[in-house]
Design a protein around this motif. Sequence first.
Motif, PDB file in Angstrom:
ATOM      1  N   ALA A  35     -57.077  33.777  -4.470  1.00  0.00           N
ATOM      2  CA  ALA A  35     -57.061  34.334  -3.111  1.00  0.00           C
ATOM      3  C   ALA A  35     -55.667  34.190  -2.497  1.00  0.00           C
ATOM      4  O   ALA A  35     -55.176  35.108  -1.826  1.00  0.00           O
ATOM      5  CB  ALA A  35     -58.109  33.645  -2.237  1.00  0.00           C
ATOM      6  N   ALA A  36     -55.019  33.070  -2.746  1.00  0.00           N
ATOM      7  CA  ALA A  36     -53.655  32.871  -2.227  1.00  0.00           C
ATOM      8  C   ALA A  36     -52.683  33.863  -2.863  1.00  0.00           C
ATOM      9  O   ALA A  36     -51.810  34.411  -2.177  1.00  0.00           O
ATOM     10  CB  ALA A  36     -53.198  31.439  -2.481  1.00  0.00           C
ATOM     11  N   LYS A  49     -44.165  33.061   0.566  1.00  0.00           N
ATOM     12  CA  LYS A  49     -45.614  32.965   0.375  1.00  0.00           C
ATOM     13  C   LYS A  49     -45.975  33.253  -1.086  1.00  0.00           C
ATOM     14  O   LYS A  49     -46.829  32.581  -1.667  1.00  0.00           O
ATOM     15  CB  LYS A  49     -46.323  33.947   1.319  1.00  0.00           C
ATOM     16  CG  LYS A  49     -47.810  33.814   1.370  1.00  0.00           C
ATOM     17  CD  LYS A  49     -48.366  34.749   2.445  1.00  0.00           C
ATOM     18  CE  LYS A  49     -49.848  34.546   2.647  1.00  0.00           C
ATOM     19  NZ  LYS A  49     -50.364  35.380   3.745  1.00  0.00           N
ATOM     20  N   LEU A  50     -45.313  34.228  -1.680  1.00  0.00           N
ATOM     21  CA  LEU A  50     -45.524  34.556  -3.087  1.00  0.00           C
ATOM     22  C   LEU A  50     -45.101  33.382  -3.971  1.00  0.00           C
ATOM     23  O   LEU A  50     -45.814  32.997  -4.904  1.00  0.00           O
ATOM     24  CB  LEU A  50     -44.749  35.817  -3.470  1.00  0.00           C
ATOM     25  CG  LEU A  50     -44.868  36.224  -4.936  1.00  0.00           C
ATOM     26  CD1 LEU A  50     -46.193  36.923  -5.174  1.00  0.00           C
ATOM     27  CD2 LEU A  50     -43.711  37.117  -5.332  1.00  0.00           C
ATOM     28  N   VAL A  51     -43.954  32.820  -3.675  1.00  0.00           N
ATOM     29  CA  VAL A  51     -43.461  31.675  -4.448  1.00  0.00           C
ATOM     30  C   VAL A  51     -44.464  30.534  -4.398  1.00  0.00           C
ATOM     31  O   VAL A  51     -44.823  29.954  -5.435  1.00  0.00           O
ATOM     32  CB  VAL A  51     -42.075  31.212  -3.940  1.00  0.00           C
ATOM     33  CG1 VAL A  51     -41.662  29.891  -4.574  1.00  0.00           C
ATOM     34  CG2 VAL A  51     -41.024  32.288  -4.203  1.00  0.00           C
ATOM     35  N   ASP A  52     -44.948  30.205  -3.204  1.00  0.00           N
ATOM     36  CA  ASP A  52     -45.923  29.122  -3.066  1.00  0.00           C
ATOM     37  C   ASP A  52     -47.184  29.393  -3.877  1.00  0.00           C
ATOM     38  O   ASP A  52     -47.686  28.508  -4.574  1.00  0.00           O
ATOM     39  CB  ASP A  52     -46.299  28.912  -1.595  1.00  0.00           C
ATOM     40  CG  ASP A  52     -45.192  28.278  -0.781  1.00  0.00           C
ATOM     41  OD1 ASP A  52     -44.234  27.729  -1.365  1.00  0.00           O
ATOM     42  OD2 ASP A  52     -45.273  28.336   0.466  1.00  0.00           O
ATOM     43  N   ALA A  53     -47.706  30.609  -3.795  1.00  0.00           N
ATOM     44  CA  ALA A  53     -48.936  30.949  -4.506  1.00  0.00           C
ATOM     45  C   ALA A  53     -48.743  30.897  -6.020  1.00  0.00           C
ATOM     46  O   ALA A  53     -49.580  30.357  -6.746  1.00  0.00           O
ATOM     47  CB  ALA A  53     -49.426  32.330  -4.067  1.00  0.00           C
ATOM     48  N   VAL A  54     -47.629  31.443  -6.504  1.00  0.00           N
ATOM     49  CA  VAL A  54     -47.373  31.462  -7.946  1.00  0.00           C
ATOM     50  C   VAL A  54     -47.152  30.047  -8.468  1.00  0.00           C
ATOM     51  O   VAL A  54     -47.674  29.678  -9.532  1.00  0.00           O
ATOM     52  CB  VAL A  54     -46.178  32.382  -8.285  1.00  0.00           C
ATOM     53  CG1 VAL A  54     -45.731  32.216  -9.724  1.00  0.00           C
ATOM     54  CG2 VAL A  54     -46.544  33.835  -7.997  1.00  0.00           C
ATOM     55  N   SER A  59     -49.194  25.295 -11.336  1.00  0.00           N
ATOM     56  CA  SER A  59     -49.602  23.881 -11.339  1.00  0.00           C
ATOM     57  C   SER A  59     -51.059  23.714 -11.769  1.00  0.00           C
ATOM     58  O   SER A  59     -51.394  22.773 -12.496  1.00  0.00           O
ATOM     59  CB  SER A  59     -49.414  23.269  -9.946  1.00  0.00           C
ATOM     60  OG  SER A  59     -48.062  23.226  -9.608  1.00  0.00           O
ATOM     61  N   VAL A  60     -51.907  24.622 -11.316  1.00  0.00           N
ATOM     62  CA  VAL A  60     -53.321  24.572 -11.711  1.00  0.00           C
ATOM     63  C   VAL A  60     -53.430  24.718 -13.228  1.00  0.00           C
ATOM     64  O   VAL A  60     -54.127  23.951 -13.899  1.00  0.00           O
ATOM     65  CB  VAL A  60     -54.134  25.663 -10.977  1.00  0.00           C
ATOM     66  CG1 VAL A  60     -55.504  25.866 -11.610  1.00  0.00           C
ATOM     67  CG2 VAL A  60     -54.262  25.326  -9.495  1.00  0.00           C
TER      68      VAL A  60
END
Length: 151
Positions: A35-36, A49-54, A59-60
Amino acid sequence: MTMRSAAGYGAYSHVQNRTEDSRSVEYRLLAQVTAAMLAARDSAKDFPKLVDAVLWNRSVWAAFRDDLAHPQNGLPEDLKARLISLSLWVDRESFAVLGKTTDIDTLVEVNRMIMEGLAASQRTTTEAVAPPPNVAADASARIHQLGSTTA
């Protein structure tokens, strides 16, 4: 938020963590990070925002890879190997997205396919039906096809 509601939430969270199986946790985590990534994709002008989500997605998948490599992981060796390979692909694809050489859609699609497999596996466990399709193999085949068309 009052102290009482915070305590109530903490109690709920504790019970949720004790009763939720690992597949449900993995599904929920993939749903959140996916979703992010979709929100970041839809906010085309918000590169941070894209950097954070990717990076969160990366990390997941790194955590999945660590769990898969653990000697006590009970998944079949073939499935573990394919999922580890997929996690390494996610790592490389993440850098391609951040380098703006590809878009985020394939990462989203892979997460969705794994979520489908987790959901099918959960239904199998609770309904005692046939085993789920091999989602990791499907994802690997699709990624291989994408790599051969973009190379």
